[in-house]
Design an enzyme around this catalytic site. Sequence first.
Site, mmCIF file in Angstrom:
data_model
loop_
_atom_site.group_PDB
_atom_site.id
_atom_site.type_symbol
_atom_site.label_atom_id
_atom_site.label_comp_id
_atom_site.label_asym_id
_atom_site.label_seq_id
_atom_site.Cartn_x
_atom_site.Cartn_y
_atom_site.Cartn_z
ATOM 1 N N ILE A 1 0.820 -1.219 0.000
ATOM 2 C CA ILE A 1 0.000 0.000 0.000
ATOM 3 C C ILE A 1 0.852 1.268 0.000
ATOM 4 C CG2 ILE A 1 -0.309 0.232 2.509
ATOM 5 C CD1 ILE A 1 -3.345 0.825 1.763
ATOM 6 N N SER B 1 -8.030 -4.203 10.376
ATOM 7 C CA SER B 1 -8.252 -5.127 11.495
ATOM 8 C C SER B 1 -7.946 -6.585 11.175
ATOM 9 C CB SER B 1 -9.676 -5.018 12.067
ATOM 10 O OG SER B 1 -9.828 -3.819 12.782
ATOM 11 N N TYR C 1 -4.883 -7.393 14.635
ATOM 12 C CA TYR C 1 -6.138 -7.273 15.396
ATOM 13 C C TYR C 1 -7.037 -8.495 15.231
ATOM 14 C CZ TYR C 1 -5.110 -2.373 16.550
ATOM 15 O OH TYR C 1 -4.561 -1.219 17.042
ATOM 16 N N GLY D 1 2.918 -3.682 11.208
ATOM 17 C CA GLY D 1 2.081 -3.919 10.042
ATOM 18 C C GLY D 1 2.008 -2.737 9.100
ATOM 19 N N VAL D 2 0.806 -2.469 8.599
ATOM 20 C CA VAL D 2 0.562 -1.364 7.668
ATOM 21 C C VAL D 2 0.976 -0.043 8.302
ATOM 22 C CG1 VAL D 2 -1.261 -0.042 6.506
ATOM 23 C CG2 VAL D 2 -1.282 -2.531 6.413
ATOM 24 N N ASP D 3 0.622 0.148 9.569
ATOM 25 C CA ASP D 3 0.935 1.386 10.281
ATOM 26 C C ASP D 3 2.435 1.661 10.273
ATOM 27 O OD1 ASP D 3 0.457 3.664 11.849
ATOM 28 O OD2 ASP D 3 0.338 2.529 13.711
#
Length: 180
Positions: free
Chosen positions: A10, A121, A125, A31-33
């Site tokens: 992304i 999520s 998560y 992760g993505v963050d």
Amino acid sequence: MKLRIEPGDITEISVDAVVNAANSTLLGGGGVDGAIHRKGGPEILAECRRLRETELPDGLPAGQAVATGAGRLPARWVIHTVGPTYAKTIDKSDTLASCYRESLRVAARLGARSVAFPAISAGIYGWPMDDAARIAVQTCRAMAAEVGPGAGPDAGYVESVTFVPFSAAAENAFRAAMDG
């Protein structure tokens, strides 16, 4: 509003706004963050710190969304949203759907025509990927009337949403949700 799937990273997608599956602190994570903060550079973190010092002293609540610049990403903005942690005994589906709704509303207010979403999520998560993809696709389709090109002449609108699954399993889940 056109929905599409583009598997990959992304942080490399060229869109107006990239959605970050953030944690409530807005100060980076895994992760993505973590990937968005690393690739986007310190400008994103600096803006997140300013948000925490002003508008969000207690952090960003799950299901809400807020925007910053995109730093070094090939986007103009990052829309940060906090997904719920999956629980078998508590239905948090509405909170997960709210992440997509609120992110699209923020995108429309910004004037972002194209938005890229991760599978919110569905990583650390613990949300089951098939269900996460279903909620993402259904919510974005439902939001087309509010934030899509027919939203009205004075409203900002989103022309396209790109789901960016990171794995083959995630891609298959999003394809199944799009076909369903």
